[in-house]
Design an enzyme around this catalytic site. Structure first.
Site, PDB file in Angstrom:
ATOM      1  NE  ARG A 285     -33.420 -15.788  42.339  1.00  0.00           N
ATOM      2  CZ  ARG A 285     -33.032 -16.548  43.329  1.00  0.00           C
ATOM      3  NH1 ARG A 285     -33.735 -16.597  44.435  1.00  0.00           N
ATOM      4  NH2 ARG A 285     -31.945 -17.262  43.245  1.00  0.00           N
TER       5      ARG A 285
ATOM      6  CD  GLU B  94     -24.644 -30.650  40.868  1.00  0.00           C
ATOM      7  OE1 GLU B  94     -24.424 -31.578  41.664  1.00  0.00           O
ATOM      8  OE2 GLU B  94     -25.400 -29.701  41.133  1.00  0.00           O
TER       9      GLU B  94
END
Length: 180
Positions: free
Chosen positions: A64, A101
């Site tokens: 994006r 993560e």
């Protein structure tokens, strides 16, 4: 009543609960992009930051960040350089791995697109934990360029990305048009 740029932008960002997984509140910027007034205001605000900080090139982070950075570069009269996921760019690249993560990821830039004469403004849509932005700063510096600053549409302050980036900013400004 006059609406600020921040209010306009925020009014065009849609919350999508449980996307892409349960418990996540996704910030969808597609309504903002579809609104010419809001998209123009965003482009102008980010291009003004490029001018303020003396940028000579704009880097957009996949994916994006590309959507935001390309029109900002055009508006500011600067070159646009994409920072992509590993394996997406042809030719000689520099790469930088970073922690996610659960695991790692890697980003790349064409080796010849940035150099010692460049002051780079990094642009992305959201600053969350800061991993991708941190890796991009390291990559830009390894390419020999200077970091003019980092500009985000929105910062999710509760996720600590700004704190993570402080050491790698090395005095370069970090600006977010909206902080949540």
């Amino acid at each position: 009543m006059t609406v600020t740029v921040q209010e306009l932008l925020l009014s065009r960002i849609r919350d999508v609960p449980d996307h892409p997984k349960p418990g996540v509140l996704f910030k969808d910027i597609t309504p903002l992009l579809a609104d010419p007034e809001a998209f123009t205001a965003l482009t102008e605000a980010l291009s003004a930051l490029c001018a303020t900080h003396g940028a000579t090139k704009v880097v957009g982070l996949e994916a994006r960040g590309f959507i935001l950075a390309a029109p900002v570069a055009v508006r500011a009269g600067l070159g646009f350089v994409p920072v992509r996921k590993a394996g997406k760019l042809p030719g000689a690249t520099l790469s930088q791995a970073y922690a996610l993560e659960y695991g790692t990821a890697e980003i790349e830039v064409h080796a010849e697109d940035l150099g010692a004469d460049d002051r780079v403004m990094v642009i992305d849509d959201v600053l969350a934990t800061g991993g991708t932005a941190e890796a991009s700063l390291e990559l830009i510096r390894r390419a020999g360029a200077d970091v003019a600053g980092v500009a985000m549409l929105m910062e999710l302050g509760f996720l600590g990305g700004r704190v993570r980036l402080e050491p790698v900013l090395r005095g370069a400004p970090l600006e977010a048009l909206i902080t949540l």
